[in-house]
Design a protein around this motif. Structure first.
Motif, PDB file in Angstrom:
ATOM      1  N   VAL A  89     -18.170 -20.854  36.015  1.00 35.03           N
ATOM      2  CA  VAL A  89     -16.926 -20.464  35.347  1.00 35.03           C
ATOM      3  C   VAL A  89     -16.561 -19.020  35.684  1.00 35.03           C
ATOM      4  O   VAL A  89     -15.436 -18.729  36.107  1.00 35.03           O
ATOM      5  CB  VAL A  89     -17.057 -20.635  33.817  1.00 35.03           C
ATOM      6  N   LEU A  90     -17.510 -18.107  35.508  1.00 35.30           N
ATOM      7  CA  LEU A  90     -17.228 -16.682  35.702  1.00 35.30           C
ATOM      8  C   LEU A  90     -16.925 -16.345  37.151  1.00 35.30           C
ATOM      9  O   LEU A  90     -16.200 -15.380  37.427  1.00 35.30           O
ATOM     10  CB  LEU A  90     -18.423 -15.852  35.221  1.00 35.30           C
ATOM     11  N   GLY A  91     -17.440 -17.151  38.067  1.00 37.23           N
ATOM     12  CA  GLY A  91     -17.246 -16.885  39.484  1.00 37.23           C
ATOM     13  C   GLY A  91     -16.060 -17.607  40.090  1.00 37.23           C
ATOM     14  O   GLY A  91     -15.930 -17.651  41.318  1.00 37.23           O
ATOM     15  N   SER A  92     -15.170 -18.162  39.256  1.00 36.99           N
ATOM     16  CA  SER A  92     -14.049 -18.941  39.762  1.00 36.99           C
ATOM     17  C   SER A  92     -12.718 -18.388  39.264  1.00 36.99           C
ATOM     18  O   SER A  92     -12.109 -18.942  38.342  1.00 36.99           O
ATOM     19  CB  SER A  92     -14.188 -20.411  39.328  1.00 36.99           C
ATOM     20  N   PRO A  93     -12.218 -17.302  39.866  1.00 40.49           N
ATOM     21  CA  PRO A  93     -10.920 -16.779  39.447  1.00 40.49           C
ATOM     22  C   PRO A  93      -9.774 -17.728  39.764  1.00 40.49           C
ATOM     23  O   PRO A  93      -8.724 -17.668  39.116  1.00 40.49           O
ATOM     24  CB  PRO A  93     -10.790 -15.474  40.236  1.00 40.49           C
ATOM     25  N   ASP A  94      -9.963 -18.598  40.753  1.00 41.34           N
ATOM     26  CA  ASP A  94      -8.922 -19.573  41.067  1.00 41.34           C
ATOM     27  C   ASP A  94      -8.863 -20.696  40.034  1.00 41.34           C
ATOM     28  O   ASP A  94      -7.809 -21.310  39.838  1.00 41.34           O
ATOM     29  CB  ASP A  94      -9.173 -20.180  42.455  1.00 41.34           C
ATOM     30  N   GLY A  95     -10.008 -20.956  39.381  1.00 41.59           N
ATOM     31  CA  GLY A  95     -10.054 -22.039  38.404  1.00 41.59           C
ATOM     32  C   GLY A  95      -9.779 -21.601  36.979  1.00 41.59           C
ATOM     33  O   GLY A  95      -9.354 -22.400  36.152  1.00 41.59           O
ATOM     34  N   PHE A  96     -10.032 -20.306  36.698  1.00 36.85           N
ATOM     35  CA  PHE A  96      -9.896 -19.823  35.325  1.00 36.85           C
ATOM     36  C   PHE A  96      -9.159 -18.495  35.291  1.00 36.85           C
ATOM     37  O   PHE A  96      -9.326 -17.655  36.165  1.00 36.85           O
ATOM     38  CB  PHE A  96     -11.282 -19.664  34.677  1.00 36.85           C
TER      39      PHE A  96
END
Length: 429
Positions: A89-96
């Motif tokens: 989650v924390l490593g996905s700026p495109d997803g969150f």
């Protein structure tokens, strides 16, 4: 006009200083209607049993590391408590997204209460602001603070030594070191450090209601707008002055005040809590205390293990799913809020290989105490500098230091995003 704003700010702060953080907890208590409505699976992220997360959090992580909860204001949220799941989650700026607009839209928080800064922004705004701020936190620039951190620590030890009877390590040691360091870093007046302490702590106090922290943010931003205006007229050698000199019109006053507020938020209360919690670990482990006192090489791995084990920041900034996205086989619908438990992730057996107990000989791990990904705390190295200075200096100055109360008498924060011990009374020996 400037003096009027300053006077108004100080009058608000003066009213706050009459109430300590502990008295706020005693006043509001667990009876807050908002807190009572929060689901137990969400409160488990904020509760501790001493230094350890509560058993319910471990059970959630083992049975459902990505777990749905329903919030009282009609939102669905997801608790993520596993290590790999949190990194995803924390490593996905495109997803969150961390854009504050989501809180304003979905959680009933006023849009004008946005603190700005890095924590509640997405690219490209986040990318531009971080590019401006990051150079001020390189080791080359931070080294200029090392002598001041050492001097501040020595001054606090001198003050403690001059006192008679038990000394509160939280008040006399853990709080002043990061407070004075932040003053030095930002280039703001030392006499404002008490204001900083109260403002920073208020925003993490959930007993005052879920919107109270945003009021504290607003007061802090009002003060920093004043500081920024002064730095525009006469830039100093601190972080704010350097950014004004080097970037000028590339950053406006509101953005710069938000960055300053973010430095205060991320660099004061979190570091203070970790200094206090790590000191408690030392007091409960005589062999570790002696190793830190006598072995220069022991400080760095001890600091990393304390960061992992205590996880003072219990929850990462809330994320919102940009689209339907799958994490560990679970689909999180677009728009839902996600809360990653950093304290839960840092105790995950799949990551540390055991039950997460404190192990001073553990090799440094890729813990999530500073977060992960492009929102990872920009001041991580500054915090490490303070911790690596504080612990050896404390043990060497007071080699016979011991708790002045039994461990069972210590009072910890009941429900706070940043965990900590309220007071830590010690005999200096």
């Amino acid at each position: 006009m400037e003096n009027t704003l300053r006077t108004r700010f100080r009058s608000r702060i003066t009213a706050r200083l009459g109430r300590t953080y502990l008295s706020r907890i005693q006043k509001y208590g667990i009876g807050s209607s908002t807190i009572r409505l929060l689901p137990d699976d969400l409160l488990a992220l904020l509760r501790r049993d001493g230094l350890d997360p509560v058993d319910r959090l471990a059970a959630l992580r083992a049975n459902s590391p990505v777990h749905k909860v329903s919030l009282p204001f009609g939102m669905d949220a997801w608790v993520v408590s596993g290590y790999e799941e949190s990194k995803a989650v924390l490593g996905s700026p495109d997803g969150f997204s961390t854009d504050f607009a989501h809180l304003a839209t979905n959680a009933g928080v006023a849009a004008e209460q946005s603190p700005g800064g890095l924590g509640f922004s997405d690219p490209p705004v986040h990318t531009r602001l971080r590019r401006i701020l990051t150079p001020e936190f390189t080791m080359r620039r931070l080294r200029r603070l090392a002598p001041r951190i050492e001097a501040i620590t020595a001054e606090r030890l001198d003050a403690m030594q001059a006192r008679s009877g038990p000394v509160d390590l939280v008040k006399e040691f853990a709080l002043p070191i990061p407070s004075l360091t932040i003053c030095e870093l930002l280039g703001v007046p030392y006499e404002d450090r008490h204001d900083f302490q109260q403002l920073a702590m208020d925003r993490f106090d959930l007993f005052a209601g879920t919107t109270a922290p945003f009021g504290a943010m607003s007061e802090s931003l009002a003060y920093f707008r004043d500081v920024v205006a002064k730095q525009r007229r006469k830039p100093g050698d601190g972080l704010l002055g350097m950014i004004v000199k080097e970037h000028g019109d590339d950053i406006d006053d509101e953005e710069l005040a938000g960055l300053a507020d973010g430095v205060l938020t991320g660099g004061f209360e979190t570091t203070a809590s970790t200094i206090a919690l790590g000191s408690l670990v030392l007091l409960r482990n005589e062999d570790v205390f002696e190793r830190i006192r006598t072995d220069d090489a022991a400080a760095s791995p001890f600091v990393e293990e304390v960061l992992r084990y205590t996880s003072a920041v219990q929850i990462a900034f809330p994320r919102f799913a940009r689209r339907d996205i799958e994490i560990a086989g679970v689909v999180i619908p677009e728009g839902d809020m996600v809360l990653c438990s950093l304290s839960g992730a840092n105790r995950d057996a799949s990551y540390v290989g055991d039950d997460g107990r404190f192990d001073p000989r553990r090799s440094p791990t890729a813990h999530l105490a500073f977060g992960h990904g492009f929102h990872r705390c920009v001041g991580a190295e500054l915090a490490r500098m303070e911790l690596r200075t504080a612990y050896p200096a404390l043990t060497r100055r007071f080699p016979r230091m011991r708790l002045a109360v039994s461990p069972q008498e210590l009072s910890f924060r009941k429900l706070s995003i940043v965990y900590g011990v309220e007071t830590l009374p010690v005999h200096l020996g």
